[in-house]
Design a protein around this motif. Structure first.
Motif, PDB file in Angstrom:
ATOM      1  N   ARG A   1      -1.420  10.561   9.095  1.00 10.09           N
ATOM      2  CA  ARG A   1      -2.541   9.627   9.099  1.00 10.09           C
ATOM      3  C   ARG A   1      -2.342   8.515   8.091  1.00 10.09           C
ATOM      4  NH1 ARG A   1      -8.113  12.288   7.198  1.00 10.09           N
ATOM      5  NH2 ARG A   1      -8.747  10.131   7.429  1.00 10.09           N
ATOM      6  N   ILE A   2      -3.070   7.466   8.343  1.00  7.02           N
ATOM      7  CA  ILE A   2      -3.093   6.339   7.436  1.00  7.02           C
ATOM      8  C   ILE A   2      -4.533   6.178   6.987  1.00  7.02           C
ATOM      9  CG2 ILE A   2      -2.928   3.819   7.408  1.00  7.02           C
ATOM     10  CD1 ILE A   2      -0.317   4.265   8.999  1.00  7.02           C
ATOM     11  N   PHE A   3      -4.716   6.112   5.681  1.00  5.61           N
ATOM     12  CA  PHE A   3      -6.061   6.178   5.126  1.00  5.61           C
ATOM     13  C   PHE A   3      -6.690   4.797   5.031  1.00  5.61           C
ATOM     14  CE2 PHE A   3      -3.976  10.011   3.859  1.00  5.61           C
ATOM     15  CZ  PHE A   3      -4.968  10.972   3.871  1.00  5.61           C
ATOM     16  N   GLN A   4      -8.002   4.824   5.013  1.00  8.48           N
ATOM     17  CA  GLN A   4      -8.732   3.567   4.879  1.00  8.48           C
ATOM     18  C   GLN A   4      -8.447   2.957   3.505  1.00  8.48           C
ATOM     19  OE1 GLN A   4     -12.830   4.158   5.808  1.00  8.48           O
ATOM     20  NE2 GLN A   4     -13.270   1.975   5.933  1.00  8.48           N
ATOM     21  N   THR A   5      -8.488   3.794   2.470  1.00 13.55           N
ATOM     22  CA  THR A   5      -8.130   3.327   1.120  1.00 13.55           C
ATOM     23  C   THR A   5      -7.379   4.446   0.407  1.00 13.55           C
ATOM     24  OG1 THR A   5     -10.217   4.169   0.275  1.00 13.55           O
ATOM     25  CG2 THR A   5     -10.124   1.811   0.766  1.00 13.55           C
ATOM     26  N   GLY A   6      -6.582   4.057  -0.594  1.00 15.89           N
ATOM     27  CA  GLY A   6      -5.988   5.038  -1.499  1.00 15.89           C
ATOM     28  C   GLY A   6      -4.938   5.926  -0.886  1.00 15.89           C
ATOM     29  N   GLY A   7      -4.286   5.464   0.163  1.00 13.82           N
ATOM     30  CA  GLY A   7      -3.309   6.315   0.828  1.00 13.82           C
ATOM     31  C   GLY A   7      -1.931   6.331   0.189  1.00 13.82           C
ATOM     32  N   VAL A   8      -1.628   5.319  -0.623  1.00  7.58           N
ATOM     33  CA  VAL A   8      -0.306   5.334  -1.265  1.00  7.58           C
ATOM     34  C   VAL A   8      -0.430   5.902  -2.672  1.00  7.58           C
ATOM     35  CG1 VAL A   8       0.578   3.371   0.054  1.00  7.58           C
ATOM     36  CG2 VAL A   8      -0.478   2.978  -2.170  1.00  7.58           C
ATOM     37  N   PHE A   9       0.686   6.436  -3.161  1.00  6.79           N
ATOM     38  CA  PHE A   9       0.718   6.944  -4.530  1.00  6.79           C
ATOM     39  C   PHE A   9       1.106   5.778  -5.439  1.00  6.79           C
ATOM     40  CE2 PHE A   9       2.093  10.535  -1.794  1.00  6.79           C
ATOM     41  CZ  PHE A   9       0.936  11.290  -1.911  1.00  6.79           C
ATOM     42  N   LYS A  10       0.107   5.192  -6.079  1.00  7.77           N
ATOM     43  CA  LYS A  10       0.323   3.897  -6.721  1.00  7.77           C
ATOM     44  C   LYS A  10       1.257   3.935  -7.914  1.00  7.77           C
ATOM     45  CE  LYS A  10      -3.690   1.524  -5.061  1.00  7.77           C
ATOM     46  NZ  LYS A  10      -4.925   0.806  -5.337  1.00  7.77           N
TER      47      LYS A  10
ATOM     48  N   LYS B   1      11.922  -1.371  -2.869  1.00 10.00           N
ATOM     49  CA  LYS B   1      12.005   0.092  -2.925  1.00 10.00           C
ATOM     50  C   LYS B   1      11.889   0.673  -4.340  1.00 10.00           C
ATOM     51  CE  LYS B   1      16.929   1.077  -3.305  1.00 10.00           C
ATOM     52  NZ  LYS B   1      18.023   1.912  -2.844  1.00 10.00           N
ATOM     53  N   GLY B   2      12.345  -0.048  -5.353  1.00 12.92           N
ATOM     54  CA  GLY B   2      12.255   0.472  -6.722  1.00 12.92           C
ATOM     55  C   GLY B   2      10.964   0.093  -7.432  1.00 12.92           C
ATOM     56  N   LYS B   3      10.140  -0.715  -6.775  1.00 13.96           N
ATOM     57  CA  LYS B   3       8.890  -1.181  -7.399  1.00 13.96           C
ATOM     58  C   LYS B   3       7.800  -0.133  -7.233  1.00 13.96           C
ATOM     59  CE  LYS B   3       9.485  -5.665  -8.628  1.00 13.96           C
ATOM     60  NZ  LYS B   3      10.762  -5.991  -8.065  1.00 13.96           N
ATOM     61  N   LYS B   4       6.880  -0.132  -8.171  1.00 13.82           N
ATOM     62  CA  LYS B   4       5.726   0.762  -8.026  1.00 13.82           C
ATOM     63  C   LYS B   4       4.855   0.320  -6.859  1.00 13.82           C
ATOM     64  CE  LYS B   4       4.936   2.892 -12.406  1.00 13.82           C
ATOM     65  NZ  LYS B   4       4.000   3.075 -13.489  1.00 13.82           N
ATOM     66  N   ALA B   5       4.328   1.306  -6.154  1.00 16.77           N
ATOM     67  CA  ALA B   5       3.512   0.988  -4.982  1.00 16.77           C
ATOM     68  C   ALA B   5       2.282   0.165  -5.361  1.00 16.77           C
ATOM     69  CB  ALA B   5       3.093   2.275  -4.272  1.00 16.77           C
ATOM     70  N   ALA B   6       1.833   0.296  -6.615  1.00 15.24           N
ATOM     71  CA  ALA B   6       0.654  -0.465  -7.059  1.00 15.24           C
ATOM     72  C   ALA B   6       0.906  -1.973  -7.014  1.00 15.24           C
ATOM     73  CB  ALA B   6       0.267  -0.044  -8.468  1.00 15.24           C
TER      74      ALA B   6
ATOM     75  N   GLN C   1       1.001  -2.037   1.386  1.00 13.72           N
ATOM     76  CA  GLN C   1       0.700  -0.619   1.158  1.00 13.72           C
ATOM     77  C   GLN C   1       0.458   0.085   2.488  1.00 13.72           C
ATOM     78  OE1 GLN C   1      -2.315   0.071  -1.816  1.00 13.72           O
ATOM     79  NE2 GLN C   1      -1.313  -1.232  -3.308  1.00 13.72           N
ATOM     80  N   ARG C   2      -0.243  -0.595   3.381  1.00 13.40           N
ATOM     81  CA  ARG C   2      -0.483  -0.036   4.710  1.00 13.40           C
ATOM     82  C   ARG C   2       0.851   0.165   5.436  1.00 13.40           C
ATOM     83  NH1 ARG C   2      -5.697  -0.980   5.813  1.00 13.40           N
ATOM     84  NH2 ARG C   2      -6.123  -1.079   3.621  1.00 13.40           N
ATOM     85  N   LEU C   3       1.736  -0.818   5.334  1.00  9.95           N
ATOM     86  CA  LEU C   3       3.049  -0.699   5.991  1.00  9.95           C
ATOM     87  C   LEU C   3       3.843   0.467   5.405  1.00  9.95           C
ATOM     88  CD1 LEU C   3       3.914  -4.469   6.323  1.00  9.95           C
ATOM     89  CD2 LEU C   3       3.903  -2.836   8.215  1.00  9.95           C
ATOM     90  N   LEU C   4       3.693   0.671   4.101  1.00 15.27           N
ATOM     91  CA  LEU C   4       4.369   1.797   3.465  1.00 15.27           C
ATOM     92  C   LEU C   4       3.859   3.111   4.046  1.00 15.27           C
ATOM     93  CD1 LEU C   4       6.232   3.023   1.353  1.00 15.27           C
ATOM     94  CD2 LEU C   4       4.497   2.606  -0.378  1.00 15.27           C
ATOM     95  N   GLU C   5       2.554   3.174   4.280  1.00 15.34           N
ATOM     96  CA  GLU C   5       1.997   4.380   4.913  1.00 15.34           C
ATOM     97  C   GLU C   5       2.549   4.571   6.322  1.00 15.34           C
ATOM     98  OE1 GLU C   5      -2.170   5.674   4.185  1.00 15.34           O
ATOM     99  OE2 GLU C   5      -2.402   3.635   3.446  1.00 15.34           O
ATOM    100  N   PHE C   6       2.707   3.455   7.040  1.00 17.33           N
ATOM    101  CA  PHE C   6       3.347   3.554   8.362  1.00 17.33           C
ATOM    102  C   PHE C   6       4.765   4.097   8.223  1.00 17.33           C
ATOM    103  CE2 PHE C   6      -0.033   0.847  10.003  1.00 17.33           C
ATOM    104  CZ  PHE C   6      -0.214   1.373  11.267  1.00 17.33           C
TER     105      PHE C   6
END
Lengths: 297, 212
Positions: free
Chosen positions: B82-91, B124-129, B136-141
């Motif tokens: 799933r892809i979350f509405q908010t907070g889905g990536v580990f920032k 890829k080496g950057k923080k997700a935040a 961030q949504r694309l990362l969840e995809f």
């Protein structure tokens, strides 16, 4: 004389590096604030001493120290499955207090507040680690092994999964991570290495009492983790080095010993205050220390 | 073949009814659009499937097997992502780490291939935040792709996303559809719903009021 003093400090750095690295696994990586880490340290110390003084070889006591501490880590992980943030911290605090009470009151076993004197220096397969140099080599090897084992673990999927549950348990679960199992594993592994450090400490000092393994010790370990940086093993080693060495100059300025002890505590507290204001991520850290207390899920 | 089936799912929070006797079936490879106003129960519906909340009543079947008694992580391992509405990536984790969490043992070059597909390889080496909302949504995809999930639940993936990233996300969704993935999409834009979905369900106060 100076050589002996330096070796003594190096041995302490090795022991505390193991403690801070193992606490970092639980608190820095997995994000569970553990205020009972000194209890694992104490359990390891007592387990090793009682086994060795019952006539068993040191290596057995040493391994058992880790294994028994790990078992208690498993026990403590049970409340950790239900509690988060500061509630978990309170539970771990209570755990540390329970262990201290047991060590004080179960006198037939632990001699209570009198402590256990005359602990033998280790001997492994005929090699006696009775000189400072030999003990330093032993402590250094064990600390180095602990570092490489932990680094291997934490760079693997296990370490990444721990960080994920620190960040957000629900999202980690939605990616197939068994959050409960990972938390248990974190406590077991962290407690295991703290237990080993306890054995190393007890057979070096040759005297242990319950007063050594109290909250103040945990705070010192946490400070090492926070100073070096949450989620960085190298940071934990650096934190141990700095905080072991930092109060040492106090010895040489001729203050009465009644002042030196409290002054150490004041220095530690002052460092913590400066740290959270100036460098909340620690020297080598990846995340803010306060982030694990205020539950961000 | 039916990919996902809900039978009589109900959920109350306190006295508030979030879902009331919701049932539907979705065939494998189809995309279901889930529409409805705020508080109509769309997200709770997705949460009931992935067990982020446990339904009070009702049953959930995935490929014919009942899954509503399983813990969340076991459901995820069946191939439901799933892809979350908010907070889905580990920032506080890097972009690569975010993907490696999902890939579980797959090698880094596999993760890098996927990062390239969602246009995040340079990060890829950057923080997700440090990523934008759309990235961030694309990362969840990317995580869903690396896990190769069969059923993908998308909770407003276009909300607050730039036009450019919306186009990227839409093309990723189309690619997942071509691969035969089953998708449930929460979305407000009716034109987009029409473009992407084979089937539509509208919720109001936790009940299905329209099916197309």
């Amino acid at each position: 004389m100076i050589e002996a003093y330096i070796l003594h400090l190096l041995i302490f750095i090795c022991i505390y590096a193991i403690l801070s690295m193992s606490l970092n696994l639980i608190t820095g990586y997995a994000g569970m604030l553990n205020l009972g880490h000194a209890a694992f340290f104490g359990i390891g110390a007592y387990a090793s001493v009682l086994i060795v003084m019952a006539g068993f070889p040191f290596w057995l006591g040493f391994i058992a120290a880790g294994a028994i501490a790990a078992f208690f880590g498993l026990l403590l992980s049970v409340p950790a499955l239900r509690l988060r943030g500061d509630f978990l911290a309170i539970a771990t605090l209570a755990f540390g207090e329970i262990i201290r009470s047991i060590l004080v009151n179960w006198t037939e076993f632990t001699r209570g507040p009198l402590g256990i004197p005359g602990i033998p220096k280790p001997e492994i397969f005929g090699i006696a680690f009775d000189s400072l140099w030999m003990y330093f080599i032993l402590a250094f090897i064990i600390a180095a092994v602990a570092y490489f084992v932990l680094r291997h673990l934490l760079n693997s999927n296990f370490g990444i999964a721990l960080k994920a549950i620190r960040e957000n348990e629900s999202v980690a679960a939605s990616l197939g991570k068994n959050v409960n199992l990972l938390k248990m594993q974190a406590f077991v592994v962290g407690a295991f290495f703290a237990g080993l450090a306890g054995s190393l400490f007890a057979h070096y000092i040759t005297f242990i009492d319950p007063g050594t393994f109290v909250l103040g010790e945990t705070i010192l370990m946490l400070l090492m983790v926070a100073l070096g940086g949450m989620g960085s093993l190298e940071g934990s080693i650096l934190g141990a080095i700095i905080l072991i060495l930092l109060p040492e100059p106090l010895r040489f300025i001729g203050l009465p010993s009644a002042v030196v002890g409290p002054l150490r505590q004041i220095i530690y507290a002052a460092i913590l205050i400066v740290l959270v204001i100036k460098k909340p991520r620690g020297l080598l850290g990846t995340q803010w220390f306060g982030g694990i207390v205020s539950d961000s899920n | 073949m039916i990919a996902i089936e809900l039978k009589g799912i109900s959920k109350k929070f306190g006295g508030v009814t979030a879902l009331d006797n919701v049932s539907f079936k979705l065939e494998k490879g189809k995309t279901l659009g889930l529409v409805g106003g705020n508080g109509s129960g769309k997200t709770t519906l997705l949460n009931s499937i992935t067990k982020m909340v446990a339904p009070d009543r009702g049953e959930v079947y995935f490929k014919g097997k009942r899954i509503d008694k399983l813990p969340a992580y076991r459901i995820a391992r069946l191939g439901i992502g799933r892809i979350f509405q908010t907070g889905g990536v580990f920032k506080n984790m890097t972009v690569l780490e975010n993907l490696l969490v999902a890939s579980d043992g797959k090698r880094e070059n596999e993760a890098e291939r996927i990062l390239k597909e969602v246009a995040l390889l340079e990060k890829k080496g950057k923080k997700a935040a440090t990523l934008s909302g759309g990235q961030q949504r694309l990362l969840e995809f990317g995580r869903v792709m690396v896990r190769n999930d069969e059923l993908i639940l998308l909770d407003e993936p276009f909300a607050g996303v730039s036009a450019e990233n919306s186009r990227k996300i839409e093309s990723v969704i189309k690619k997942l559809q071509e691969e035969g993935k089953t998708i449930i999409l929460i979305e407000h834009d009716s034109a987009r719903i029409k473009r992407l979905c084979n089937q539509i369900i509208e919720l109001e106060k936790g009940s299905i009021i329209r099916r197309e």
